[in-house]
Design a protein around this motif. Sequence first.
Motif, short mmCIF file in Angstrom:
data_model
loop_
_atom_site.label_atom_id
_atom_site.label_comp_id
_atom_site.label_asym_id
_atom_site.label_seq_id
_atom_site.Cartn_x
_atom_site.Cartn_y
_atom_site.Cartn_z
N THR A 265 0.90 -1.16 -0.06
CA THR A 265 0.03 0.00 -0.11
C THR A 265 0.89 1.39 -0.06
OG1 THR A 265 -0.14 -0.02 2.25
CG2 THR A 265 -1.79 -0.98 1.40
N HIS A 266 2.30 1.33 0.26
CA HIS A 266 2.85 2.25 0.38
C HIS A 266 3.03 3.34 -0.70
CE1 HIS A 266 5.81 0.37 3.45
NE2 HIS A 266 4.47 0.47 3.98
N PHE A 267 3.15 2.83 -2.09
CA PHE A 267 3.37 3.57 -3.32
C PHE A 267 2.12 4.42 -3.45
CE2 PHE A 267 2.31 3.84 -7.70
CZ PHE A 267 3.26 4.82 -8.11
N GLU A 268 1.02 4.00 -3.49
CA GLU A 268 -0.33 4.87 -3.64
C GLU A 268 -0.42 5.94 -2.55
OE1 GLU A 268 -1.96 4.73 -6.23
OE2 GLU A 268 -1.54 2.81 -7.50
N ILE A 269 -0.20 5.40 -1.55
CA ILE A 269 -0.37 6.64 -0.27
C ILE A 269 0.53 7.41 -0.39
CG2 ILE A 269 -0.52 6.80 2.16
CD1 ILE A 269 -1.34 4.06 2.29
N PRO B 223 10.20 -1.64 3.39
CA PRO B 223 10.56 -1.04 2.34
C PRO B 223 9.73 -0.20 1.53
CG PRO B 223 9.84 -3.37 2.05
CD PRO B 223 9.98 -3.12 3.63
N MET B 224 10.24 0.85 0.97
CA MET B 224 9.45 1.93 0.49
C MET B 224 8.17 1.75 -0.21
SD MET B 224 11.05 5.25 -1.03
CE MET B 224 11.10 4.70 -2.72
N THR B 225 8.33 0.64 -1.15
CA THR B 225 7.31 0.27 -1.98
C THR B 225 7.41 -1.30 -2.20
OG1 THR B 225 8.91 0.47 -4.23
CG2 THR B 225 7.28 2.33 -3.26
N PHE B 226 6.38 -1.54 -3.01
CA PHE B 226 6.33 -3.07 -3.40
C PHE B 226 7.40 -3.74 -4.21
CE2 PHE B 226 3.91 -6.67 -5.65
CZ PHE B 226 3.68 -7.46 -4.57
N ASP B 227 7.53 -2.99 -5.16
CA ASP B 227 8.66 -3.27 -6.12
C ASP B 227 9.51 -2.11 -6.89
OD1 ASP B 227 7.23 -2.02 -8.20
OD2 ASP B 227 6.05 -3.82 -8.63
N LEU B 228 10.50 -2.47 -7.40
CA LEU B 228 11.22 -1.20 -8.05
C LEU B 228 10.45 -0.29 -8.59
CD1 LEU B 228 14.23 -0.04 -8.04
CD2 LEU B 228 14.74 -1.51 -9.96
N GLY B 229 9.68 -0.90 -9.68
CA GLY B 229 9.25 0.23 -10.59
C GLY B 229 8.46 1.29 -9.97
N GLN B 230 7.67 0.92 -8.82
CA GLN B 230 6.93 1.84 -8.00
C GLN B 230 7.95 2.77 -7.48
OE1 GLN B 230 4.63 -0.27 -5.03
NE2 GLN B 230 2.93 -0.79 -6.71
N ALA B 231 8.88 2.17 -6.87
CA ALA B 231 9.97 2.86 -6.19
C ALA B 231 10.70 4.07 -7.25
CB ALA B 231 11.49 2.16 -5.57
N GLU B 232 10.88 3.61 -8.29
CA GLU B 232 11.37 4.65 -9.41
C GLU B 232 10.39 5.80 -9.88
OE1 GLU B 232 13.16 2.18 -12.31
OE2 GLU B 232 15.25 2.68 -11.46
N SER B 233 9.08 5.44 -9.68
CA SER B 233 8.03 6.31 -10.30
C SER B 233 7.91 7.16 -9.00
CB SER B 233 6.79 5.50 -10.61
OG SER B 233 5.75 6.29 -10.65
N LEU B 234 7.72 6.87 -7.67
CA LEU B 234 7.75 7.51 -6.79
C LEU B 234 8.89 8.81 -6.60
CD1 LEU B 234 6.06 8.31 -4.04
CD2 LEU B 234 7.25 6.40 -3.02
N LYS C 293 1.28 -9.07 -0.51
CA LYS C 293 1.35 -7.85 0.49
C LYS C 293 2.67 -7.39 0.46
CE LYS C 293 -3.02 -8.54 2.61
NZ LYS C 293 -3.47 -9.63 1.68
N SER C 294 3.73 -8.61 0.82
CA SER C 294 5.04 -8.01 1.15
C SER C 294 6.00 -7.71 0.20
CB SER C 294 5.62 -9.34 2.06
OG SER C 294 6.97 -9.00 2.62
N GLY C 295 5.91 -8.47 -1.02
CA GLY C 295 6.55 -8.38 -2.32
C GLY C 295 7.25 -9.71 -2.75
N ALA C 296 8.22 -9.62 -3.33
CA ALA C 296 9.17 -10.76 -4.00
C ALA C 296 9.86 -11.28 -2.94
CB ALA C 296 9.97 -10.58 -4.76
N ALA C 297 10.28 -10.82 -1.69
CA ALA C 297 11.17 -11.40 -0.81
C ALA C 297 10.32 -11.29 0.70
CB ALA C 297 12.34 -10.38 -0.77
N GLY C 298 10.73 -12.19 1.45
CA GLY C 298 10.01 -12.39 2.95
C GLY C 298 11.25 -11.77 3.92
#
Length: 398
Positions: A97-101, A117-128, A198-203
């Motif tokens: 939920t981090h990216f949209e918020i 972590p800041m976002t769900f994946d790298l694409g969202q992080a770079e967009s943010l 919810k967590s992403g690609a890693a635990g």
Amino acid sequence: MALNEPLNRKLRMALIGGGAGSFIGRVHSIAACLDNRAELVAGALSSNPERSKASAPDYGIDESRAYGSYEALLDGESKLPEDQRIDFVSIATPNHTHFEIARAAVEAGFNVMCDKPMTFDLGQAESLMETVENSDVVFAVTHNYTGYPLVRQAREMIASGELGEINAIRTQYIQGWLRTQLEAEDQKQAAWRTDPTKSGAAGAFGDIATHAYNLGRYMTSELPESVSCHLKTFVEGRKLDDYGTAVIRYQNGALGTVTASQISHGRENDLEIEIDGTKGSLRWRQENPNEMIYRQNGKAHQIYTRDPNAAYMNDSGANACRLPSGHPEAFFEAFSNVYASAFDAMAARSAGQKIDNSNTVYPNICDGVEGMYFIQQCVASSRADAAWLPLKHAVARC
């Protein structure tokens, strides 16, 4: 000194997440208000509107500013007069939920404190990152271990050359709370952290190895070159890794290791770092945060204790202390130090000063992007039998 000069008032905080059963939401609220520089005045505390409003009294949030969603919060606060609306939002929700918020808050002109972590994946992080770069907001990522006094002491020691050239950075973050499949028992914290949607690609690597990696980067400023990683899931039925080790090559020739476990019996929250330089080495552990060991061959080992008045403390270490020596400072104070550094930037922004979001004492948007790139490359490396993959991309952007 007046409070938050030149504002001369407390900063107004909104908490997103942190409702019933949350650990980190309560931490954010305590840390932000610890130095009396902020007050929590608004919240959207759950994705469920009824639970969100029901949790507001736990934080002393007035009913009129207890919102049923983050969208309602941002809209409602934006409509308030400038002398009433919030100054910043703290995001304490699950990763997905981090990216949209965060994007919505930045676009609304509010400063942001975002959990990692800041976002769900790298694409969202770079967009943010692009959204933040096109704004003037302060954006901080709560890698809270960077706020410990002796971590900042070590950072300044390394920057001034006291350890010489850095040869090795060894970090580990060892826990045991997921030794059994707690997620099958609907334990809230375990459920979303082990859910790839919810967590992403890693635990464990997304949850805690990011802290260990960030700590080495923060303390040494050494730039990564490449990574080789092996992730493992030991608990049967679990969908994400609960153990892993990464080897990192740094651009100066140094080697690093990051080990993360959430299945080690009896281990609680053992984040540890050792750094070897050509002139000396040091060791720091989060479970004993008020001591740091400094070693040189042929000399007695030195134990640095957290003491703001000691001659051996540098400005970075001393300025991060609140109490005299012998009065332990730990998790909440370190978390609050991240907030305090960001508050300085928020106050400067309010005075019309331009904010540099890539060169800060607090972890920033660049650290957030780098953390997501680290996760992506570690997962990809592990899937390719620990193949070496580049780790320079995110750093080059900042």
